[in-house]
Design a protein around this motif. Structure first.
Motif, PDB file in Angstrom:
ATOM      1  N   LYS B 117       0.759  -1.317  -0.351  1.00 19.19           N
ATOM      2  CA  LYS B 117       0.315  -0.325   0.088  1.00 19.19           C
ATOM      3  C   LYS B 117       1.034   1.069  -0.239  1.00 19.19           C
ATOM      4  O   LYS B 117       1.800   1.408   0.712  1.00 19.19           O
ATOM      5  N   SER B 119       0.474   5.308   1.084  1.00 19.08           N
ATOM      6  CA  SER B 119      -0.435   6.397   1.683  1.00 19.08           C
ATOM      7  C   SER B 119      -0.094   7.967   1.815  1.00 19.08           C
ATOM      8  O   SER B 119       0.043   7.959   0.770  1.00 19.08           O
ATOM      9  N   TYR B 157      -6.791  -1.608   1.579  1.00 22.64           N
ATOM     10  CA  TYR B 157      -6.886  -0.572   2.257  1.00 22.64           C
ATOM     11  C   TYR B 157      -8.350  -0.285   3.178  1.00 22.64           C
ATOM     12  O   TYR B 157      -9.153  -0.567   2.625  1.00 22.64           O
ATOM     13  N   GLU B 161      -7.630   4.764   5.583  1.00 18.30           N
ATOM     14  CA  GLU B 161      -6.663   4.949   4.742  1.00 18.30           C
ATOM     15  C   GLU B 161      -7.250   5.315   3.841  1.00 18.30           C
ATOM     16  O   GLU B 161      -6.752   6.479   2.484  1.00 18.30           O
TER      17      GLU B 161
END
Lengths: 351, 351, 351, 351
Positions: B117, B119, B157, B161
């Motif tokens: 992932k 951010s 996610y 997020e």
């Protein structure tokens, strides 16, 4: 979007699903597990059958999804960055592909069509004129030739015409690529003398259309000479044309090339087209072109066009003059005698 | 290409055909006649169902064929010519799409992933660093953000997020695009808190994966805000991504979005994955990442890997060290309890 | 845009016009008539001189205008559509060319730099890892290697390093391309052991920078092996890189390669750089890298940076930490001893 | 590559260096130090002078290097990915730019020229036909219009013709772009009634040619409406069209726009062309087109062509028939009365 029972559909040859044999096989194999990306046994089997049907034991075969995609992928693979593709000004790549060839960086170099076709003489002249031009290094070099069999007008290249094109292409190091989106209708036409074997011998790449010829989707690219396009798999992937569940295409082409189905599948379309053309002539309609395959082009007054449109879906082709239009009736592998008769009655009624 | 009865297949989630409900509907409708290019009633119906499932009544929906194709088409449509797409360095577009994004003229601007992932903070920093750079006009401008849900590592996610990413993207006029190739497995995961409605609210474009989630093929692009991408139909055609028999995709998504099938279809994969993960832990295997969806990554000695490979097809992910490898087991909507139990026995045997 | 007498300019090496010998020749020949597009005798003469200077009698030489243009044109010419170019992550093509390589359809495959350089070992590993990857056909194939001499950090490849790179590239059929935007400063460096002859022997294509090395503009592409890039003239034209009045570049390179001017033209820059580096060390400044060419990278507190900026134009390179920055002083063929002394005084004052 | 004293050169208008005023200024400023990329005071000054000359105080001006480069950069900046540029079939972008527009992904949509020109009526019809076509979403959308002033045939659009084109373009949201590679010769023509102010009012972008009009190189792109093309600087860089030493172009355009030089610089070419045309008529030569600018097209027997070629360099334009050719004499800002008289004598001799 009328979908009523009584309405007749002769607008195109991709209005149904797939040939029943294909649907049956898809059902039977549905829960089998196979690897992806065309490495599965069904795809391998289909490729082998196609090689046999084309008498081209060394051919590489790739199964893609649709026609524009196939054209863009093959043409990008064959051309150098500074080359263009020669095509009839009515060629599908020159008109109805939303600029897919230019998106890949290449110019379509058009030459005037005659009955949808281009000739060996035209190619010869184009090449000569190009290299005779003092500024040719500032111009787009012809890098390959694109034709369709049947053409966008439903006409056919004869074996002789194709051989002449092939010869001039090879003499000038121009790969010849044949778009066979409707190839089944060429193969089923009584007037056709170009076989799959001829295509494999005379072209550098051609594709066998599935979408318009009885499959849910799918086009089989045949590269008769092994190694002719290195890394074509990656080029396909780069063009977003690689099917994850490749076997879905493999199963379909496997069926189409079982017991010669692909050679037969266009017959009903031919028979329906013959009857419709006979009726049109009988009732005094004017054909704009006497085509030997499944597309029939007819000049009608706008009034008659409107009347026919009350009962039939057909293709509006182009304006003929202020009061007349060219319309297209397309038959397909799935066209029934019943619908054909109904259409003929409507044509009679509006003659 | 072993295909023997006794072999187990956990190599990927696109090894079968389609969910039986889809096959049934394709059979039933096979000989109906409909217009092409996604203008048919089945496709219209599927789009409407998707709008409802996403609580996005104004959304535009387009049905494409495959994932790489969808990514390239959407990204080319969203970016200006001088912009690039921001993605995790493990993002599918950055790694396994054969340069399809670059083929369209755009750079993939990678940022380091964590558990697959990226951010909001990373995006914020990237944008700030870009405009702080004295030479930014000589660089590729970040023009949009690409993420996958679930990620290429099978992680998710959270809503929080995703909301944070969405916020920073909107503040910086960066469209947020979510690749949902395996979205059904996210939606079926007990750990998931991101709904289709959330995706429609928080992203600018996302796609609902069909190919890996029970369809023969197909990905549904959802553009929640009408008019967000003008002329997307033509862009799709230009990318060779327009299906002539559009209804074949329409029927499939119609079924997937009937009675909530898409929300349920990933459940068997989740249950199988849970059991396999429990077994791996119980037998002392080391998971390389504790993933909440249908992909399980496990570190094994090369010796053990070879033994398991005698009975099971799995994915080789990467070399871990000289004597160990990371392997991937993928479950799917079609994974049976029986096969899951057999796999667990093999894992026990080789522990 | 201060332009006052008292201000010092060490921001870059392209701040002046051209070497006086070039200007003189441009004046003398100004009203002569010659054919265009580089077919004129001045261009022919310059090419011949470059061939001699490189000991490459068969080399093809093309004169282009600028560096980004040259990189894009050469790289597009060398790569196949499905290939990418390997470069240091600090390589100019990877950072400051606004995506010109991606515009041409290719990915830049970056590897981590060390002192601005990449090594034969890195290339070897990258190629091995690529072909070891089970999914390599879904990835961008490495198709060539790009390096800069000197690098973007002002460092130099040694002959040994270059030979090793060349060897691994040839073993793997990867053309090696050397960006010589600042090549005169490499050739003038006491630490350099790579000659023009070496470049012609060890690379597949390289360019001899004019813009930063005493010309108004211009980069000379050298293709040591004749015929290596067919139709490069047309590729140049297609990239908008063909100069109509080609002789303006021809005259400049003719002068640069008369009496070994190109080999000498960087000397003043080297001498100035040596003195500045000595002063920096003497006054306790911290060099971020000890570079052997005309770019000097130095870590200063933001306070000191501001003070120096009152009198001197320099390059801000990057943030070092919250309170320090890396700045760059660039000397050039036109840097005077007087300006160098003034800079040293300012450095002393702000030490 | 004859370059002997006695030979006459009328092959093109880019055979000399630059106007003496330009060379003088380049010499005077040669060792001044300025920042790069067109941020220097000379470039700023030139831009301001161009704005004034065009009566376009808000205009953005960018200085590029050559014509093909300028066309490709502007057209890529103005078009959406799915659009093409409309041009005469003799337009430079359609013929002699090696596919630079297609390299950027766009189709050139050609319409038949008349005397090198296209009309408002043609554009209107093209747009109407496009949107009338049932398949227009499968076609390349016209996105802008390209014309040249003067045209590739040396003819001129009148103010009325240009205003009509502008009107139809604006009604249809098609930016109108004018290629002014030879604009000085239009401005100097007694028959011209289109001013720089008209161009700024009636077009969306146009460029003022330097290369063929007295500069060493350089084309000044004028965007009358500020903000019309966001991030054009980066687009220029991406196209490899950004000059590092931008001031070299800035100084040249600064001189061309000092004391109205650009408006005068074409006069000698006009006078020479008038005399040559008069002589051709007097001696019974056949003009293929009566052009009002600096290009003269003349039909001669191949025998006469060979004779003239013994003394004069001219342009071979095209084959007229088996025994005749069309040849082009081009005059320029630097053409002398002496050379003009010599040419006339040769024409007399070979009449």
């Amino acid at each position: 979007m009328e979908n009523t029972e009584s309405r007749l559909y002769f607008a195109s040859d991709y209005m149904e699903g797939a040939h029943p044999a294909i649907m049956k096989k898809l059902m039977e194999t549905n829960l089998e597990k196979t690897v992806g990306y065309g490495q599965d046994p069904y795809t391998e089997g289909a490729k082998e059958k196609i090689r046999k049907a084309c008498n081209a034991p060394e051919a590489e075969v790739f199964l893609l999804v649709g026609g524009t995609q196939t054209n863009a992928t093959v043409i990008d693979a064959l051309l150098k960055s500074y080359q263009g593709v020669v095509a009839a000004d009515t060629g599908h790549i020159a008109t109805h592909e939303s600029g897919a060839i230019e998106f890949g960086g290449h110019k379509v170099l058009t030459v005037p069509q005659k009955d949808g076709k281009i000739s060996a003489q035209q190619i010869e002249k184009l090449v000569k004129d190009f290299y005779d031009d003092a500024n040719y290094e500032h111009m787009v070099m012809p890098g390959m030739v694109y034709i369709s069999q049947p053409t966008e007008y439903g006409t056919l290249y004869s074996r002789e015409e194709l051989a002449a094109l092939s010869k001039v292409c090879r003499e000038n190091h121009l790969p010849l690529y044949v778009d066979g989106a409707r190839l089944a209708y060429a193969l089923a036409s009584p007037e056709n003398d170009v076989t799959l074997t001829d295509l494999a011998e005379l072209s550098d790449v051609f594709y066998i259309g599935g979408t318009k010829c009885g499959a849910l989707f799918g086009e089989a690219v045949v590269i008769p000479q092994k190694g002719r396009i290195p890394h074509f798999f990656t080029i396909i992937k780069q063009h977003g044309a690689l099917l994850a569940k490749g076997r879905i295409a493999g199963i379909q082409f496997g069926e189409l090339f079982t017991d010669g189905l692909y050679l037969r599948i266009g017959k009903p379309a031919m028979e329906a087209a013959e009857q419709i053309k006979d009726a049109l002539k009988k009732y005094g309609y004017q054909l704009s072109l006497d085509t030997p395959t499944n597309q029939i082009f007819c000049i009608v007054s706008n009034e008659v066009m409107k009347k026919i449109a009350q009962d039939v879906e057909f293709g509006f082709w182009e304006k003929y003059d202020e009061t007349h239009s060219v319309i297209r009736f397309a038959t397909s592998w799935a066209t029934t005698m019943e619908d054909t008769q109904k259409l003929i009655q409507i044509l009679e009624k509006n003659k």
